[in-house]
Design an enzyme around this catalytic site. Structure first.
Site, PDB file in Angstrom:
ATOM      1  N   ARG A 123     -13.422  13.134  13.750  1.00  0.00           N
ATOM      2  CA  ARG A 123     -12.354  12.150  13.458  1.00  0.00           C
ATOM      3  C   ARG A 123     -11.718  11.714  14.774  1.00  0.00           C
ATOM      4  O   ARG A 123     -11.455  10.543  15.008  1.00  0.00           O
ATOM      5  CB  ARG A 123     -11.306  12.754  12.508  1.00  0.00           C
ATOM      6  N   LYS A 142       5.062   3.642   9.298  1.00  0.00           N
ATOM      7  CA  LYS A 142       4.551   2.873   8.164  1.00  0.00           C
ATOM      8  C   LYS A 142       4.682   3.646   6.850  1.00  0.00           C
ATOM      9  O   LYS A 142       4.509   4.869   6.818  1.00  0.00           O
ATOM     10  CB  LYS A 142       3.079   2.533   8.385  1.00  0.00           C
ATOM     11  N   LYS A 149       4.264  -5.814   5.887  1.00  0.00           N
ATOM     12  CA  LYS A 149       2.784  -5.742   5.820  1.00  0.00           C
ATOM     13  C   LYS A 149       2.342  -6.006   4.378  1.00  0.00           C
ATOM     14  O   LYS A 149       2.206  -5.081   3.577  1.00  0.00           O
ATOM     15  CB  LYS A 149       2.333  -4.359   6.305  1.00  0.00           C
TER      16      LYS A 149
HETATM   17  C1  5MM Z   1      -5.987   2.886   6.834  1.00  0.00           C
HETATM   18  O1  5MM Z   1      -5.754   3.083   5.457  1.00  0.00           O
HETATM   19  C2  5MM Z   1      -4.399   3.351   5.095  1.00  0.00           C
HETATM   20  C3  5MM Z   1      -4.280   4.275   3.948  1.00  0.00           C
HETATM   21  O2  5MM Z   1      -4.893   5.466   4.123  1.00  0.00           O
HETATM   22  P1  5MM Z   1      -4.630   6.569   2.967  1.00  0.00           P
HETATM   23  O3  5MM Z   1      -4.960   5.909   1.643  1.00  0.00           O
HETATM   24  O4  5MM Z   1      -5.581   7.631   3.317  1.00  0.00           O
HETATM   25  O5  5MM Z   1      -3.211   6.972   3.077  1.00  0.00           O
HETATM   26  C4  5MM Z   1      -3.727   2.107   4.545  1.00  0.00           C
HETATM   27  O6  5MM Z   1      -2.351   2.341   4.327  1.00  0.00           O
HETATM   28  C5  5MM Z   1      -3.861   0.970   5.451  1.00  0.00           C
HETATM   29  O7  5MM Z   1      -2.961   1.105   6.510  1.00  0.00           O
HETATM   30  C6  5MM Z   1      -3.544  -0.328   4.744  1.00  0.00           C
HETATM   31  O8  5MM Z   1      -3.845  -0.319   3.386  1.00  0.00           O
HETATM   32  C7  5MM Z   1      -4.339  -1.415   5.388  1.00  0.00           C
HETATM   33  O9  5MM Z   1      -5.684  -1.038   5.421  1.00  0.00           O
HETATM   34  P2  5MM Z   1      -6.759  -2.105   4.999  1.00  0.00           P
HETATM   35  O10 5MM Z   1      -8.067  -1.356   5.086  1.00  0.00           O
HETATM   36  O11 5MM Z   1      -6.414  -2.540   3.603  1.00  0.00           O
HETATM   37  O12 5MM Z   1      -6.635  -3.229   6.005  1.00  0.00           O
END
Ligand code: 5MM
Length: 335
Positions: free
Chosen positions: A44, A134, A217
């Site tokens: 990771r 976030k 966001k």
């Molecule tokens: C990177 O994925 C984040 C969530 O991870 P977990 O479900 O494991 O907590 C997620 O919050 C992400 O920051 C946002 O949804 C934006 O990611 P995408 O892939 O939708 O651009």
């Protein structure tokens, strides 16, 4: 509070966006296993370190959202991860919610948890170098959802989180994600997303959050992934702008979209069109997870030792999105 406003402007300066590398261990394990790489802390770290030390970071990525495990890790050269990100000219941030759990009273919906002990965790993250945070609320569109209960309780949690984060001198990213999953039309997505965002701002204002010191966001306005309704990218862009114009207070400096399951090119093209038609004062950029990392992860999984090759794939995606955030992208740049 102008310190927070300055952090927002630095993260989103000149078309820069945010790399959402905050996948929890469970999600990262799924992503790695999908490309046949064992999900160990070392792997990771290796993938993430490869991205964080790329030139695309300095040129295009204004902020990186980290996960608890990563913010505490060190690179192979013994540099702390937040230090590496700052050294590359970007800003380290951290996901502070503890995940979306079943919403009591509406078991098919989710409520995001993590408020207990948040202030203490924030102090620790701040010491580790985080300048922003976030929290993601999740909303599901079906005939009866998102319910008033889900809209209200997630907005309340997002506002309480934001107020505590600002008290701890960091910028909160407010992420209300109306999921793309489902059969709903783009019009339904527009209506539900507008309702969700308006409620979030009612609560943020009630909790005295300084709107100049946050980043919103949101999802783009899309038809559900199982919908018969097909809309053009132009319509996606126009509906998205209309929704945000009607539901986001003018004080908010920046909006950074999530990609939410769109393909890499689709997420870039939609962002480009949003900026082409943007007639607001909001900076409209990206905070992508999958749409920034997918190709790089695929390449890396087959060439784990090829750091430069992986970085090249990532740099290209970051550059395309930064161009899109300035409405300077075109399809022929992808070849
Ligand atoms: C990177 O994925 C984040 C969530 O991870 P977990 O479900 O494991 O907590 C997620 O919050 C992400 O920051 C946002 O949804 C934006 O990611 P995408 O892939 O939708 O651009």
């Amino acid at each position: 509070m102008s310190e927070l406003h300055d952090i927002v402007l630095k993260i989103l300066e000149r078309g820069k966006g945010i790399l959402a590398a905050d996948e929890s261990t469970g999600t990262m394990t799924k992503r790695l296993e999908n490309v046949n790489v064992p999900s160990t802390p070392e792997n990771r770290l290796l993938f993430r370190e490869t991205l964080f030390s790329s030139s695309g970071m300095s040129d295009c990525i204004g902020g990186v959202i980290l996960y608890d495990e990563t913010i505490k890790q060190e690179t192979s050269k013994k540099i702390k991860i937040p230090e590496l990100i700052s050294k590359m000219g970007s800003t380290p941030g951290i996901k502070v919610d503890t995940g979306a759990k079943v919403l009591a009273g509406s078991p098919n919906e989710k409520i995001t948890e993590g408020l207990d002990g948040l202030r203490e965790r924030l102090k620790e993250y701040h010491k580790l170098g985080a300048k922003f945070t976030k929290w993601r609320g999740v909303y599901i569109i079906t005939k009866n959802t998102p319910s008033r209960l889900s809209i209200q309780s997630n907005a309340h949690a997002l506002a309480r989180y934001s107020a505590i984060v600002q008290e701890c001198k960091m910028v909160p990213i407010v992420e209300p994600e109306v999921l793309m999953d489902g059969e709903h039309s783009a019009r339904e997505c527009y209506e539900k997303t507008s309702e969700v965002i308006k409620k979030c701002f009612d609560e943020l204002i009630l909790h005295k959050v300084d709107l100049k010191g946050i980043i919103l966001k949101p999802n783009m306005i899309l038809a559900g992934n199982k919908s018969k309704d097909k809309i053009s990218n132009e319509e996606v862009a126009k509906l998205t702008i209309k929704c945000l114009k009607n539901s986001v207070p003018f004080e908010v400096p920046g909006i950074a979209f999530l990609s939410g399951g769109q393909s890499e090119i689709e997420a870039t093209e939609n962002l480009n069109l949003i900026n082409k038609y943007n007639d607001t004062d909001f900076i409209m950029s990206y905070s992508y997870g999958r749409a920034l990392q997918q190709s790089a992860l695929k390449f890396w999984s087959k060439n784990i030792k090829d750091i430069e090759g992986t970085q090249k794939v990532f740099n290209h995606r970051a550059k395309m999105n930064t161009l899109a955030a300035q409405s300077k992208w075109s399809k022929d740049l992808e070849v």
